[in-house]
Motif scaffolding. Structure first.
Motif, PDB file in Angstrom:
ATOM      1  N   LEU A 104       0.820  -1.213   0.000  1.00 38.97           N
ATOM      2  CA  LEU A 104       0.000   0.000   0.000  1.00 38.97           C
ATOM      3  C   LEU A 104       0.854   1.264   0.000  1.00 38.97           C
ATOM      4  CD1 LEU A 104      -2.840  -1.039   2.463  1.00 38.97           C
ATOM      5  CD2 LEU A 104      -3.020  -0.677   0.002  1.00 38.97           C
ATOM      6  N   THR A 105       1.911   1.267   0.771  1.00 40.47           N
ATOM      7  CA  THR A 105       2.805   2.420   0.814  1.00 40.47           C
ATOM      8  C   THR A 105       3.417   2.668  -0.559  1.00 40.47           C
ATOM      9  OG1 THR A 105       3.298   2.063   3.145  1.00 40.47           O
ATOM     10  CG2 THR A 105       4.895   3.368   1.888  1.00 40.47           C
ATOM     11  N   ASN A 106       3.885   1.604  -1.197  1.00 40.80           N
ATOM     12  CA  ASN A 106       4.474   1.722  -2.527  1.00 40.80           C
ATOM     13  C   ASN A 106       3.443   2.223  -3.547  1.00 40.80           C
ATOM     14  OD1 ASN A 106       6.581   1.440  -4.436  1.00 40.80           O
ATOM     15  ND2 ASN A 106       5.648  -0.460  -5.138  1.00 40.80           N
ATOM     16  N   ALA A 107       2.227   1.692  -3.477  1.00 47.42           N
ATOM     17  CA  ALA A 107       1.175   2.111  -4.407  1.00 47.42           C
ATOM     18  C   ALA A 107       0.840   3.587  -4.220  1.00 47.42           C
ATOM     19  CB  ALA A 107      -0.075   1.255  -4.215  1.00 47.42           C
ATOM     20  N   LEU A 108       0.753   4.032  -2.977  1.00 45.31           N
ATOM     21  CA  LEU A 108       0.451   5.444  -2.708  1.00 45.31           C
ATOM     22  C   LEU A 108       1.574   6.360  -3.177  1.00 45.31           C
ATOM     23  CD1 LEU A 108      -1.166   5.144   0.839  1.00 45.31           C
ATOM     24  CD2 LEU A 108      -2.305   5.838  -1.287  1.00 45.31           C
ATOM     25  N   LEU A 109       2.819   5.959  -2.948  1.00 42.50           N
ATOM     26  CA  LEU A 109       3.948   6.772  -3.401  1.00 42.50           C
ATOM     27  C   LEU A 109       4.003   6.848  -4.923  1.00 42.50           C
ATOM     28  CD1 LEU A 109       6.785   5.766  -0.916  1.00 42.50           C
ATOM     29  CD2 LEU A 109       5.711   8.009  -1.156  1.00 42.50           C
ATOM     30  N   THR A 110       3.750   5.736  -5.586  1.00 45.63           N
ATOM     31  CA  THR A 110       3.744   5.712  -7.049  1.00 45.63           C
ATOM     32  C   THR A 110       2.655   6.634  -7.581  1.00 45.63           C
ATOM     33  OG1 THR A 110       4.622   3.462  -7.102  1.00 45.63           O
ATOM     34  CG2 THR A 110       3.491   4.220  -9.082  1.00 45.63           C
ATOM     35  N   PHE A 111       1.476   6.557  -6.982  1.00 48.06           N
ATOM     36  CA  PHE A 111       0.368   7.421  -7.386  1.00 48.06           C
ATOM     37  C   PHE A 111       0.718   8.890  -7.184  1.00 48.06           C
ATOM     38  CE2 PHE A 111      -3.489   9.796  -6.251  1.00 48.06           C
ATOM     39  CZ  PHE A 111      -4.205   9.655  -7.435  1.00 48.06           C
ATOM     40  N   ARG A 112       1.294   9.219  -6.031  1.00 46.13           N
ATOM     41  CA  ARG A 112       1.630  10.617  -5.736  1.00 46.13           C
ATOM     42  C   ARG A 112       2.713  11.134  -6.684  1.00 46.13           C
ATOM     43  NH1 ARG A 112      -0.115  15.319  -5.211  1.00 46.13           N
ATOM     44  NH2 ARG A 112       1.180  16.726  -4.008  1.00 46.13           N
ATOM     45  N   ARG A 113       3.705  10.295  -7.002  1.00 48.65           N
ATOM     46  CA  ARG A 113       4.749  10.715  -7.953  1.00 48.65           C
ATOM     47  C   ARG A 113       4.135  11.058  -9.311  1.00 48.65           C
ATOM     48  NH1 ARG A 113       7.517   5.980  -6.186  1.00 48.65           N
ATOM     49  NH2 ARG A 113       8.850   6.523  -4.459  1.00 48.65           N
ATOM     50  N   GLN A 132       1.060  11.934  -9.914  1.00 50.40           N
ATOM     51  CA  GLN A 132       0.259  13.147  -9.720  1.00 50.40           C
ATOM     52  C   GLN A 132       1.147  14.392  -9.750  1.00 50.40           C
ATOM     53  OE1 GLN A 132      -1.655  13.101  -5.899  1.00 50.40           O
ATOM     54  NE2 GLN A 132      -3.698  13.266  -6.780  1.00 50.40           N
ATOM     55  N   LEU A 133       2.258  14.326  -9.047  1.00 54.06           N
ATOM     56  CA  LEU A 133       3.171  15.464  -9.000  1.00 54.06           C
ATOM     57  C   LEU A 133       3.744  15.780 -10.373  1.00 54.06           C
ATOM     58  CD1 LEU A 133       5.050  14.770  -5.657  1.00 54.06           C
ATOM     59  CD2 LEU A 133       3.673  16.793  -6.178  1.00 54.06           C
ATOM     60  N   LYS A 134       4.083  14.754 -11.132  1.00 54.10           N
ATOM     61  CA  LYS A 134       4.645  14.984 -12.472  1.00 54.10           C
ATOM     62  C   LYS A 134       3.635  15.677 -13.381  1.00 54.10           C
ATOM     63  CE  LYS A 134       8.000  11.260 -12.181  1.00 54.10           C
ATOM     64  NZ  LYS A 134       8.415   9.938 -12.648  1.00 54.10           N
ATOM     65  N   LEU A 164       6.550  21.967  -5.933  1.00 53.56           N
ATOM     66  CA  LEU A 164       6.207  20.617  -6.365  1.00 53.56           C
ATOM     67  C   LEU A 164       7.446  19.764  -6.629  1.00 53.56           C
ATOM     68  CD1 LEU A 164       3.240  21.424  -8.779  1.00 53.56           C
ATOM     69  CD2 LEU A 164       3.089  20.384  -6.507  1.00 53.56           C
ATOM     70  N   THR A 165       8.469  20.361  -7.227  1.00 53.16           N
ATOM     71  CA  THR A 165       9.687  19.583  -7.484  1.00 53.16           C
ATOM     72  C   THR A 165      10.389  19.206  -6.182  1.00 53.16           C
ATOM     73  OG1 THR A 165      10.941  21.615  -7.903  1.00 53.16           O
ATOM     74  CG2 THR A 165      10.105  20.420  -9.829  1.00 53.16           C
ATOM     75  N   GLU A 166      10.319  20.071  -5.189  1.00 56.88           N
ATOM     76  CA  GLU A 166      10.886  19.733  -3.885  1.00 56.88           C
ATOM     77  C   GLU A 166      10.136  18.558  -3.247  1.00 56.88           C
ATOM     78  OE1 GLU A 166      13.609  20.544  -2.091  1.00 56.88           O
ATOM     79  OE2 GLU A 166      14.186  21.550  -3.944  1.00 56.88           O
ATOM     80  N   GLU A 167       8.816  18.589  -3.364  1.00 53.79           N
ATOM     81  CA  GLU A 167       8.017  17.485  -2.829  1.00 53.79           C
ATOM     82  C   GLU A 167       8.350  16.185  -3.561  1.00 53.79           C
ATOM     83  OE1 GLU A 167       3.426  15.970  -2.117  1.00 53.79           O
ATOM     84  OE2 GLU A 167       3.758  18.073  -2.667  1.00 53.79           O
ATOM     85  N   LEU A 168       8.474  16.258  -4.868  1.00 56.13           N
ATOM     86  CA  LEU A 168       8.823  15.067  -5.655  1.00 56.13           C
ATOM     87  C   LEU A 168      10.190  14.523  -5.232  1.00 56.13           C
ATOM     88  CD1 LEU A 168       8.102  13.092  -7.923  1.00 56.13           C
ATOM     89  CD2 LEU A 168       9.098  14.730  -9.525  1.00 56.13           C
ATOM     90  N   LYS A 169      11.152  15.401  -5.056  1.00 51.12           N
ATOM     91  CA  LYS A 169      12.485  14.960  -4.609  1.00 51.12           C
ATOM     92  C   LYS A 169      12.416  14.298  -3.238  1.00 51.12           C
ATOM     93  CE  LYS A 169      14.742  18.884  -5.627  1.00 51.12           C
ATOM     94  NZ  LYS A 169      15.838  19.854  -5.611  1.00 51.12           N
ATOM     95  N   SER A 170      11.588  14.829  -2.371  1.00 52.51           N
ATOM     96  CA  SER A 170      11.518  14.302  -1.001  1.00 52.51           C
ATOM     97  C   SER A 170      10.899  12.913  -0.916  1.00 52.51           C
ATOM     98  CB  SER A 170      10.760  15.266  -0.090  1.00 52.51           C
ATOM     99  OG  SER A 170       9.370  15.204  -0.325  1.00 52.51           O
TER     100      SER A 170
END
Length: 64
Positions: free
Chosen positions: A25-34, A36-38, A56-62
């Motif tokens: 679930l953690t991996n799926a949520l991170l993949t989805f958020r990445r 979304q951010l892109k 947004l790029t800072e959030e993506l990097k984090s």
């Protein structure tokens, strides 16, 4: 009355299932958020919104 021992095979199996489910679930949520951010980053580039782009790029990097 059934006793649940911490090191019993059944308990260890349930613990591993919980860990694997949480990791999935953690991996799926991170993949989805990445993703979304892109999409949002692409929009901010088109809009030439530097402040939002940097945020947004800072959030993506984090999370990468």
């Amino acid at each position: 009355m059934e006793k649940h021992l911490l090191n019993s095979p059944k308990h260890l199996e349930e613990s591993m299932d919980e860990i694997l489910a949480e990791q999935f679930l953690t991996n799926a949520l991170l993949t989805f958020r990445r993703k979304q951010l892109k999409v949002e980053i692409d929009k901010t580039l088109a809009e030439r919104n530097k402040e939002k782009f940097l945020r947004l790029t800072e959030e993506l990097k984090s999370i990468s």
